[in-house]
Design a protein around this motif. Structure first.
Motif: not given
Length: 288
Positions: A157-166, A78-92
């Motif tokens: 799952v949102g916690f490791p997602t944000l840590v990896f994204l950071a 999920l972090a990698f998908a968000l890192y690529r800044r898809p459309r609706g990034y803030a919402f996801f």
């Protein structure tokens, strides 16, 4: 650092030392009586408490392995998908992290409703798809632990997602540009640049996953009560400590000394495991 040290001493060190003191005495309800030394720790190695302790420890270990692999693996993807800044990034990003800020008690009760064997929408869906006459994932001893782990994954799952994204955002773009000029594929860039540079993020996530798995209490308690029903399939070391120290619905009798011994053993497991894990993972950070 004085306020932080004071809070740590008040809420971590002092309770741990107090629990050790409690474990060295016999108790009449909540009244301390005779000094018995290591008697309660020896009781944990003898029937019937040995089997109860090992079963609870096994459930904690199963939860840790599952959360380490599945929860953190999904978080990384999920972090990698968000890192690529898809459309609706803030919402996801908000959607992924939203369950983390929900009350775990409320989330547990909501999932009990979703998975209710009579009117739960998810159970009805599974029964319809697979043509089952009945389906009760929280009432079946073979499925209860796996179901609780899946609920925990959904919630955290949102916690490791944000840590990896950071961690990904902290990697210099120049490194990626250099790899692109060298003709590196996206997979090579991910495995040879992104993953090695996520060492500090992996350290944080793995250690917190270990601590959370071995101190797992709220969700099993909400779903299965202090005994970890059905059939003790959700029992954990934290539940065992609570049940022995404060009694349960089937037996109001308490055994504070034995409960304190369980808490001391749990504290030692978490302390040693966290220290060894942190040392090992930090060494890998240096090598990478």
């Amino acid at each position: 650092m004085a306020p932080a040290i004071t809070m740590m001493a008040a809420f971590m060190v002092l309770p741990a030392v107090s629990a050790l003191g409690y474990s060295l005495y016999d108790w009449n309800a909540f009244t301390r009586t005779d000094f018995v030394g290591l008697k309660h720790f020896l009781r944990l190695t003898e029937p019937p408490y040995r089997g109860e302790f090992l079963r609870a420890l096994g459930h904690n270990t199963t939860a840790f392995v599952a959360l380490l692999v599945v929860q953190n693996g999904i978080g990384l993807m999920l972090a990698f998908a968000l890192y690529r800044r898809p459309r609706g990034y803030a919402f996801f990003r908000l959607t992924v992290f939203l369950p983390v800020i929900l009350s775990l008690v409320i989330a547990g009760y909501l999932w009990q409703l979703f998975l209710h064997p009579l009117f739960g929408p998810l159970t009805k869906l599974v029964m319809g798809v697979f043509s089952l006459e009945e389906f009760s994932p929280l009432g079946d001893t073979r499925l209860a632990l796996a179901t609780a782990i899946l609920i925990n994954i959904w919630r955290w799952v949102g916690f490791p997602t944000l840590v990896f994204l950071a961690g990904m955002n902290a990697i210099s773009d120049e490194i990626y540009k250099a790899a692109e000029l060298d003709g590196a594929s996206e997979w090579q860039t991910f495995t040879r640049i992104t993953l090695p540079n996520l060492g500090p993020s992996f350290t944080i996530v793995v250690i917190l996953t270990f601590i959370g798995a071995y101190e797992w209490f709220e969700l099993p308690f909400v779903i299965g009560g202090s005994t970890g029903n059905p059939g003790n399939s959700l029992d954990t070391l934290a539940l065992m400590f609570y049940r022995l120290s404060f009694g349960d619905s089937s037996s109001p009798a308490t055994d504070v000394g034995l409960g304190a011994a369980v808490s001391v053993v749990l504290f030692v497991i978490v302390l040693i495991g966290s220290k060894l894990g942190a040392d090992l993972l930090r060494k890998r950070e240096v090598h990478e």
